[in-house]
Enzyme design. Structure first.
Site, PDB file in Angstrom:
ATOM      1  N   ASN A   1       0.789  -1.230   0.000  1.00 53.34           N
ATOM      2  CA  ASN A   1       0.000   0.000   0.000  1.00 53.34           C
ATOM      3  C   ASN A   1       0.824   1.285   0.000  1.00 53.34           C
ATOM      4  OD1 ASN A   1      -2.650   1.417   0.403  1.00 53.34           O
ATOM      5  ND2 ASN A   1      -1.576   2.086   2.255  1.00 53.34           N
TER       6      ASN A   1
ATOM      7  N   GLN B   1       4.486   7.516   5.655  1.00 51.76           N
ATOM      8  CA  GLN B   1       4.160   6.380   4.783  1.00 51.76           C
ATOM      9  C   GLN B   1       3.165   6.780   3.689  1.00 51.76           C
ATOM     10  OE1 GLN B   1       3.070   4.386   8.472  1.00 51.76           O
ATOM     11  NE2 GLN B   1       3.948   2.527   7.650  1.00 51.76           N
TER      12      GLN B   1
ATOM     13  N   ASP C   1       0.861   6.775   0.519  1.00 57.27           N
ATOM     14  CA  ASP C   1       0.209   5.682  -0.224  1.00 57.27           C
ATOM     15  C   ASP C   1       0.633   5.698  -1.683  1.00 57.27           C
ATOM     16  OD1 ASP C   1      -1.346   5.389   2.158  1.00 57.27           O
ATOM     17  OD2 ASP C   1      -2.963   4.540   0.930  1.00 57.27           O
TER      18      ASP C   1
ATOM     19  N   ASP D   1       0.268  -6.968   3.687  1.00 60.83           N
ATOM     20  CA  ASP D   1      -0.066  -5.916   4.643  1.00 60.83           C
ATOM     21  C   ASP D   1      -1.142  -4.997   4.085  1.00 60.83           C
ATOM     22  OD1 ASP D   1       0.890  -4.346   7.088  1.00 60.83           O
ATOM     23  OD2 ASP D   1       1.093  -2.825   5.526  1.00 60.83           O
TER      24      ASP D   1
ATOM     25  N   LEU E   1      -5.621  -0.358  -1.225  1.00 60.77           N
ATOM     26  CA  LEU E   1      -4.809  -0.055  -2.410  1.00 60.77           C
ATOM     27  C   LEU E   1      -5.440   1.015  -3.310  1.00 60.77           C
ATOM     28  CD1 LEU E   1      -3.483  -3.593  -3.414  1.00 60.77           C
ATOM     29  CD2 LEU E   1      -2.626  -2.001  -1.698  1.00 60.77           C
TER      30      LEU E   1
ATOM     31  N   GLU F   1      -3.921  -9.393   5.167  1.00 61.68           N
ATOM     32  CA  GLU F   1      -4.249  -8.676   6.397  1.00 61.68           C
ATOM     33  C   GLU F   1      -5.340  -7.667   6.053  1.00 61.68           C
ATOM     34  OE1 GLU F   1      -2.892  -5.450   9.658  1.00 61.68           O
ATOM     35  OE2 GLU F   1      -2.547  -5.215   7.536  1.00 61.68           O
TER      36      GLU F   1
HETATM   37  C1  NOJ Z   1      -0.405  -3.315   9.453  1.00 58.38           C
HETATM   38  C2  NOJ Z   1       0.802  -3.714  10.244  1.00 58.38           C
HETATM   39  O1  NOJ Z   1       0.523  -4.861  10.978  1.00 58.38           O
HETATM   40  C3  NOJ Z   1       1.157  -2.533  11.115  1.00 58.38           C
HETATM   41  O2  NOJ Z   1       2.168  -2.864  12.033  1.00 58.38           O
HETATM   42  C4  NOJ Z   1       1.547  -1.380  10.245  1.00 58.38           C
HETATM   43  O3  NOJ Z   1       1.772  -0.254  11.051  1.00 58.38           O
HETATM   44  C5  NOJ Z   1       0.458  -1.066   9.220  1.00 58.38           C
HETATM   45  N1  NOJ Z   1      -0.074  -2.225   8.582  1.00 58.38           N
HETATM   46  C6  NOJ Z   1       0.988  -0.166   8.135  1.00 58.38           C
HETATM   47  O4  NOJ Z   1       1.861  -0.880   7.301  1.00 58.38           O
END
Ligand code: NOJ
Ligand code: CA
Length: 557
Positions: A104, A171, A173, A203, A208, A245
């Site tokens: 992502n 972070q 996107d 993850d 997305l 996830e």
């Molecule tokens: C899910 C991960 O488990 C978590 O630790 C992370 O901060 C977020 N995604 C962002 O990548």
């Protein structure tokens, strides 16, 4: 015709943070060399796959989920050669290796982002991320890290625009509307599959693509891209696990499990219901959740974690109903004051008030329900946490191996450790560690090992069908797992009070019943089959004769 069984069907996945697991070179930071030296332990324990949280170069603003180079290794862990040695060693131990694939977003220090912010507005370079002149865009998308961010948009002075970040501002996107981005990320998949990894934990997959007027979760375009990932993986001609996830209700997580998409998804709804069941001592909602879970996806597609490296995510009422969240809040006192973002920022043992009986009953469910049980490093010991550390670090402290300095995690002086080893009362590594627990026959560690041994001897638990049976007791859940040659009956009492009940086993009237874990004969099955389960008690019974012998289940060290 029997369908092919994939390696991950019912596989027990052990999640670990390489930086916190074992330090091989004495610099205070866990690494591949250290992890490789612990593979014997993992084989002894009986897990089948390890999932490594991100191993890539990163400024570590978000535990490595902020990546600056998708095709390399964080120098503190080793290099590509060291990774290859680890992978080979794991395979030699019969252990599969699953990597975190972060699709992502990147780190804001990733060269793509630095190039994007300096590139002219509207250029292809800029277009690698999601930009806007208006921070109200996609206003219905919730802010996930609400303790750290108040908006999903961050102003960038150089670019003169806002960029989207569903997680931290560090972070940004990626823009999946851009075919170049898609191709690059498919290239990342190829890169690691060429190295020989066995699967990916994908993850944050729901995020997305974006669309106005939606939560920006699980949009059709996102599923289309994930199907491309699947096609790419299939081209490698090996059995590679793609595990999503997606912290979403089961009906929303289930589409990721379409035949041509991903193979598995974490069932975070089940996780919440398991905690709610111990918190309230009632199993009615857990039962409903299990029934629904089975209907929406094929048996065995769910990965089942209790805890992981994040907070115990309960959400804003979208994931599970408010009353489930309330019963967890009310019943798990050790969670009070530890709320972070949308969940509780504690490890399993402290959340369960240090009660190993609760640890056992919850894992006894994971190890017998259909799906992939996930064990978070240290939970096999009942390891504690360090509340007060920043962000989710309380749950990420070093593994406790021995009573030696730093719990045997590292020979470095304490201040150099990646995170402090736990010495909190009741959880001090000098008492609570692998070495000590290996030597105590009644330890939690030896219990986990024994359960995993029994699980291996009971193929019905790995591949069998699942059926919930009637229970006349509000704290007791009862179900069977079965294949043609074997029926395993499971009953578990999720309350701190003892429970006695009668089960209607008319279907198997006159058949032999045997408790599996400790090898004890029970009366023949009948319509009024009496069971007593102590506080947080559970049992696995075999009904009838079985071809395979389980008499020799090794329980000793
Ligand atoms: C899910 C991960 O488990 C978590 O630790 C992370 O901060 C977020 N995604 C962002 O990548
Ligand atoms: Ca190291």
């Amino acid at each position: 015709m029997t369908l092919k069984e994939f390696w991950w069907k019912g596989a027990v996945i052990y999640q670990l943070i390489p930086r916190s697991y074992a330090d091989g070179n004495g610099d205070g930071i866990g690494d591949f060399q250290g992890l490789a030296s612990r593979l014997n332990y993992l084989r002894w324990l009986g897990i089948e796959a390890i999932w490594l949280t991100p191993i890539y170069p990163s400024p570590l603003q978000d535990g490595g989920y902020d990546i600056t180079d998708f095709k390399n290794i964080h120098p503190e862990l080793g290099d590509l050669a060291a990774f290859y040695r680890l992978l080979t060693a794991a395979h030699n131990h019969g252990i599969k290796v699953i990597l975190d694939l972060v699709l992502n977003h990147t780190s804001s220090l990733h060269p793509w982002f630095q190039r994007a912010r300096w590139a002219p507005k509207g250029s292809t370079e800029r277009d690698v991320y999601v930009w806007s002149d208006d921070p109200q865009r996609y206003a219905e998308a919730p802010v996930l890290f609400r303790n750290f961010e108040s908006s999903n948009w961050e102003w960038d002075d150089v670019a003169g625009q806002y960029y989207l970040h569903r997680f931290l501002r560090h972070q940004p996107d990626l823009n999946y509307e851009n075919p170049w981005v898609q191709e690059q990320m498919l290239g990342v998949v190829d890169f690691w599959l060429d190295k020989g990894v066995d699967g990916f934990r994908l993850d944050a997959v729901p995020f997305l693509f974006e669309a106005e007027g939606s939560r920006c979760e699980g949009l059709p375009e996102t599923h289309d891209f994930l199907k491309k990932v699947r096609q790419r993986v299939d081209k490698h001609g090996r059995d590679i696990l793609l595990l999503a996830e997606a912290i979403q209700p089961v009906e929303e997580a289930a589409p990721y499990l379409a035949d041509d998409e991903l193979h598995g998804a974490f069932n975070f709804v089940l996780t919440a219901h398991l905690f709610a069941a111990v918190a309230s001592g009632k199993v009615n909602q857990l039962r409903e959740c299990l029934e629904k879970t089975q209907h929406v996806a094929s048996v065995g597609s769910w990965a089942m974690p209790l805890r992981n490296h994040d907070e115990l995510w309960l959400g804003d009422g979208h994931l599970v109903p408010d009353d489930v969240i309330q019963s967890i809040r009310a019943g798990l006192h050790q969670g009070h004051g530890h709320w972070l973002n949308w969940g509780i920022n504690r490890r399993l043992a402290p959340l369960l008030n240090g009660d190993p009986r609760a640890n056992r009953v919850l894992h006894a469910l994971l190890y017998s329900l259909p799906g992939m049980p996930c064990l978070y490093y240290g939970d096999e010991l009942g390891m504690g946490d360090w509340p007060g550390l920043r962000d989710r670090d309380p749950n990420r402290t070093p593994m406790a191996w021995t009573s030696a300095r730093n719990g045997g995690f590292s020979t470095a002086p304490d201040p150099l450790l990646v995170l402090p080893a736990v010495t909190a009362p009741g959880y001090d590594y000098r008492v609570l560690n692998v070495e000590v627990q290996k030597q105590l026959p009644g330890s939690l560690l030896n219990w986990h090992r024994r359960m995993l041994t029994c699980r291996r001897l009971l193929p019905a638990l790995r591949q069998g069908e699942f059926e919930i049976l009637e229970s006349t007791h509000p704290s007791v859940i009862v179900y069977i797992r079965y294949i043609e040659s074997m029926i395993v009956l499971v009953a578990a009492n999720l309350s701190a009070a003892g429970a006695s009940l009668s089960l209607d086993l008319t279907r198997w009237k006159g058949e032999r019943t045997r408790e599996v874990l400790w090898g004890c004969e029970y009366p023949l099955a009948d319509d009024n089959w009496f069971v007593y389960l102590p506080s947080y008690g559970f049992s696995w019974w075999l009904i009838g004769e079985v071809e395979e012998t389980i008499q020799n289940a090794p329980g000793k060290n």
